[in-house]
Design a protein around this motif. Sequence first.
Motif, PDB file in Angstrom:
ATOM      1  N   THR A   1      40.586   8.702  48.303  1.00 45.50           N
ATOM      2  CA  THR A   1      41.560   8.826  47.355  1.00 45.50           C
ATOM      3  C   THR A   1      42.765   9.009  47.935  1.00 45.50           C
ATOM      4  O   THR A   1      42.588   9.788  48.981  1.00 45.50           O
ATOM      5  CB  THR A   1      41.432   9.529  46.242  1.00 45.50           C
ATOM      6  N   VAL A   2      44.037   8.498  47.234  1.00 47.92           N
ATOM      7  CA  VAL A   2      45.210   8.951  47.985  1.00 47.92           C
ATOM      8  C   VAL A   2      45.944   9.151  46.947  1.00 47.92           C
ATOM      9  O   VAL A   2      46.161   8.169  46.068  1.00 47.92           O
ATOM     10  CB  VAL A   2      45.621   7.973  49.037  1.00 47.92           C
ATOM     11  N   VAL A   3      46.923  10.304  47.097  1.00 45.03           N
ATOM     12  CA  VAL A   3      48.137  10.274  45.920  1.00 45.03           C
ATOM     13  C   VAL A   3      49.281   9.494  46.306  1.00 45.03           C
ATOM     14  O   VAL A   3      49.489   9.155  47.516  1.00 45.03           O
ATOM     15  CB  VAL A   3      48.440  11.885  45.750  1.00 45.03           C
ATOM     16  N   LEU A   4      50.082   9.041  45.410  1.00 43.74           N
ATOM     17  CA  LEU A   4      51.362   8.239  45.929  1.00 43.74           C
ATOM     18  C   LEU A   4      52.152   8.811  46.867  1.00 43.74           C
ATOM     19  O   LEU A   4      52.562   8.272  47.535  1.00 43.74           O
ATOM     20  CB  LEU A   4      51.991   8.028  44.523  1.00 43.74           C
ATOM     21  N   SER A   5      52.423  10.028  46.850  1.00 45.06           N
ATOM     22  CA  SER A   5      53.468  10.681  47.827  1.00 45.06           C
ATOM     23  C   SER A   5      52.759  10.546  49.318  1.00 45.06           C
ATOM     24  O   SER A   5      53.484  10.244  50.182  1.00 45.06           O
ATOM     25  CB  SER A   5      53.814  12.234  47.595  1.00 45.06           C
ATOM     26  N   SER A   6      51.407  10.792  49.517  1.00 45.05           N
ATOM     27  CA  SER A   6      50.808  10.630  50.832  1.00 45.05           C
ATOM     28  C   SER A   6      50.498   9.187  51.056  1.00 45.05           C
ATOM     29  O   SER A   6      50.864   8.981  52.396  1.00 45.05           O
ATOM     30  CB  SER A   6      49.220  11.346  50.543  1.00 45.05           C
ATOM     31  N   LEU A   7      50.532   8.216  50.163  1.00 46.98           N
ATOM     32  CA  LEU A   7      50.487   6.828  50.569  1.00 46.98           C
ATOM     33  C   LEU A   7      51.608   6.593  51.154  1.00 46.98           C
ATOM     34  O   LEU A   7      51.692   5.716  52.206  1.00 46.98           O
ATOM     35  CB  LEU A   7      50.243   6.076  49.225  1.00 46.98           C
ATOM     36  N   LYS A   8      52.898   6.933  50.314  1.00 48.27           N
ATOM     37  CA  LYS A   8      54.439   6.662  50.899  1.00 48.27           C
ATOM     38  C   LYS A   8      54.539   7.341  52.273  1.00 48.27           C
ATOM     39  O   LYS A   8      55.110   6.496  53.225  1.00 48.27           O
ATOM     40  CB  LYS A   8      55.217   6.887  49.789  1.00 48.27           C
ATOM     41  N   SER A   9      54.124   8.260  52.524  1.00 54.33           N
ATOM     42  CA  SER A   9      54.442   9.022  53.740  1.00 54.33           C
ATOM     43  C   SER A   9      53.538   8.588  54.866  1.00 54.33           C
ATOM     44  O   SER A   9      54.079   8.442  56.108  1.00 54.33           O
ATOM     45  CB  SER A   9      54.605  10.629  53.557  1.00 54.33           C
ATOM     46  N   ARG A  10      52.458   8.295  54.595  1.00 55.86           N
ATOM     47  CA  ARG A  10      51.361   8.093  55.690  1.00 55.86           C
ATOM     48  C   ARG A  10      51.347   6.742  55.993  1.00 55.86           C
ATOM     49  O   ARG A  10      51.013   6.147  57.042  1.00 55.86           O
ATOM     50  CB  ARG A  10      50.108   8.641  55.505  1.00 55.86           C
ATOM     51  N   VAL A  11      51.131   5.701  54.930  1.00 54.13           N
ATOM     52  CA  VAL A  11      51.017   4.473  54.976  1.00 54.13           C
ATOM     53  C   VAL A  11      52.091   3.704  55.130  1.00 54.13           C
ATOM     54  O   VAL A  11      52.206   2.491  55.659  1.00 54.13           O
ATOM     55  CB  VAL A  11      50.069   3.936  53.911  1.00 54.13           C
ATOM     56  N   ALA A  12      53.141   4.083  54.405  1.00 54.93           N
ATOM     57  CA  ALA A  12      54.558   3.445  54.557  1.00 54.93           C
ATOM     58  C   ALA A  12      54.505   1.912  54.094  1.00 54.93           C
ATOM     59  O   ALA A  12      54.877   1.073  54.655  1.00 54.93           O
ATOM     60  CB  ALA A  12      55.153   3.588  55.832  1.00 54.93           C
ATOM     61  N   PRO A  13      54.021   1.818  52.854  1.00 56.51           N
ATOM     62  CA  PRO A  13      53.742   0.611  52.092  1.00 56.51           C
ATOM     63  C   PRO A  13      55.205   0.161  51.845  1.00 56.51           C
ATOM     64  O   PRO A  13      56.009   1.018  51.379  1.00 56.51           O
ATOM     65  CB  PRO A  13      53.157   0.675  51.062  1.00 56.51           C
ATOM     66  N   GLU A  14      55.517  -1.222  51.600  1.00 53.86           N
ATOM     67  CA  GLU A  14      56.620  -1.728  50.952  1.00 53.86           C
ATOM     68  C   GLU A  14      56.730  -1.928  49.543  1.00 53.86           C
ATOM     69  O   GLU A  14      55.931  -2.405  48.953  1.00 53.86           O
ATOM     70  CB  GLU A  14      56.771  -3.061  51.760  1.00 53.86           C
TER      71      GLU A  14
END
Length: 193
Positions: free
Chosen positions: A165-178
């Motif tokens: 699982t991933v929380v949105l804040s971690s997704l944004k900081s670690r994966v950097a999706p567009e």
Amino acid sequence: MRSPSLRSRGEEQIRDEHGVPRGSLLGFWRWAYSQTLDNALRGVLAEYLVGLALGGPDRDARVEWDPYDLTTPDGVKIEVKSTAYLQSWAQKRKSTLVFNIPETNAWDSATGSWGLSRARQSDMYVFCVFNAVEPETADPLDMTQWDFYVAPTSRVNAALGGQKTVVLSSLKSRVAPEKVTFTGLADAVRRAV
């Protein structure tokens, strides 16, 4: 080949053992699938919305157990994940924005068997956030109430490994999706390929 159980018009009648119409498929759809804030149904709605943004869903009907959710005309396999602050039940506080992203064994409906190795089965992820926070004005059919995040699966794998699982804040900081709007989804998917 079109399945005999595949229905598309909604006019089909539900008949009792004497052939008397007792309802319709459209009535069933309205009864079963009208609560678009429900978290399970919202995920299916998110898949449909992404399909619409990409030019229309890629098949006549959703296949529940496919290893990914959509395929673009040029063969890109897309996994759609959704989350929301609101749920269809009474809440004491807003939900945490979490996405399920586990590696899976792919199901092959043609052979009726599971794949042997666990992996993320898609080429691309589209993370959908229903961002409404007020139940009175929440409308999952209003695209201004959604945010979409696009990332290649290779980047999800590199940043998150076997994380489930991933929380949105971690997704944004670690994966950097567009981050894109509904109308920007098709171009973002093309760029991410």
